[in-house]
Motif scaffolding. Structure first.
Motif, short mmCIF file in Angstrom:
data_model
loop_
_atom_site.label_atom_id
_atom_site.label_comp_id
_atom_site.label_asym_id
_atom_site.label_seq_id
_atom_site.Cartn_x
_atom_site.Cartn_y
_atom_site.Cartn_z
N ALA A 8 0.83 -1.21 0.00
CA ALA A 8 0.00 0.00 0.00
C ALA A 8 0.87 1.26 0.00
CB ALA A 8 -0.95 0.00 1.19
N ALA A 9 1.94 1.26 0.78
CA ALA A 9 2.83 2.42 0.84
C ALA A 9 3.54 2.62 -0.50
CB ALA A 9 3.85 2.24 1.96
N GLN A 10 3.96 1.54 -1.12
CA GLN A 10 4.62 1.66 -2.42
C GLN A 10 3.65 2.16 -3.48
OE1 GLN A 10 6.33 -2.27 -2.93
NE2 GLN A 10 8.30 -1.56 -2.12
N ARG A 11 2.45 1.63 -3.47
CA ARG A 11 1.45 2.06 -4.45
C ARG A 11 1.12 3.54 -4.25
NH1 ARG A 11 -3.33 2.88 -6.58
NH2 ARG A 11 -4.07 1.60 -8.30
N ALA A 12 1.01 3.96 -3.00
CA ALA A 12 0.72 5.37 -2.71
C ALA A 12 1.86 6.26 -3.21
CB ALA A 12 0.51 5.56 -1.21
N GLY A 13 3.09 5.82 -3.04
CA GLY A 13 4.23 6.59 -3.53
C GLY A 13 4.23 6.71 -5.04
N LEU A 14 3.95 5.60 -5.72
CA LEU A 14 3.88 5.64 -7.19
C LEU A 14 2.71 6.50 -7.66
CD1 LEU A 14 4.65 1.90 -8.01
CD2 LEU A 14 6.16 3.87 -8.39
N GLN A 15 1.57 6.39 -6.99
CA GLN A 15 0.40 7.18 -7.38
C GLN A 15 0.67 8.66 -7.18
OE1 GLN A 15 -2.48 5.78 -8.88
NE2 GLN A 15 -2.56 7.93 -9.45
N SER A 16 1.39 9.01 -6.13
CA SER A 16 1.74 10.41 -5.89
C SER A 16 2.61 10.94 -7.02
CB SER A 16 2.47 10.53 -4.55
OG SER A 16 2.89 11.85 -4.33
N LEU A 17 3.58 10.15 -7.45
CA LEU A 17 4.44 10.54 -8.57
C LEU A 17 3.60 10.71 -9.84
CD1 LEU A 17 7.23 10.91 -9.99
CD2 LEU A 17 7.21 8.43 -10.30
N ILE A 18 2.71 9.77 -10.10
CA ILE A 18 1.84 9.84 -11.28
C ILE A 18 0.96 11.08 -11.24
CG2 ILE A 18 -0.17 8.71 -12.35
CD1 ILE A 18 1.25 6.01 -11.57
N ASP A 19 0.35 11.35 -10.09
CA ASP A 19 -0.51 12.53 -9.95
C ASP A 19 0.27 13.82 -10.23
OD1 ASP A 19 -2.58 10.82 -9.30
OD2 ASP A 19 -2.48 11.24 -7.15
N GLU A 20 1.50 13.88 -9.73
CA GLU A 20 2.36 15.04 -9.94
C GLU A 20 2.67 15.24 -11.42
OE1 GLU A 20 6.67 15.68 -8.31
OE2 GLU A 20 5.30 15.25 -6.65
N GLU A 21 3.04 14.15 -12.07
CA GLU A 21 3.38 14.21 -13.50
C GLU A 21 2.15 14.56 -14.34
OE1 GLU A 21 6.31 14.26 -14.78
OE2 GLU A 21 7.51 13.52 -13.11
#
Length: 87
Positions: A8-21
């Protein structure tokens, strides 16, 4: 940390990067969606680093090589063994 919490923490980190991009691409008029599949097990720190770099590079290439009016779909399915990507 239990595996589920790590995932869950890894997915949240990736999703945060995606949202930013995605936010960065929306300003000049790009539209699209990103589908991020749930990892089946925690990824190694090296895999997370590589995947984050890959996603950043993909978004940079979209900005550089795609017309802002075009729709773009990015599907990412991370796994400890490999990462699938389609566009």
């Amino acid at each position: 940390m239990p595996a589920e919490a790590g995932i869950a923490a890894q997915r949240a980190g990736l999703q945060s990067l995606i949202d930013e991009e995605e936010s960065r691409l929306e300003a000049p008029g790009f539209t699209g969606d990103n589908l991020l599949a749930e990892p089946h097990r925690p990824l190694t720190p090296e895999t997370m680093r590589l995947l984050s770099g890959l996603l950043a590079e993909l978004y940079a290439n979209i900005a550089k090589h795609t017309d802002p009016g075009e729709f773009c779909l990015l599907y990412t399915s991370p796994s400890p063994r490999d990462t699938e990507r389609s566009r």
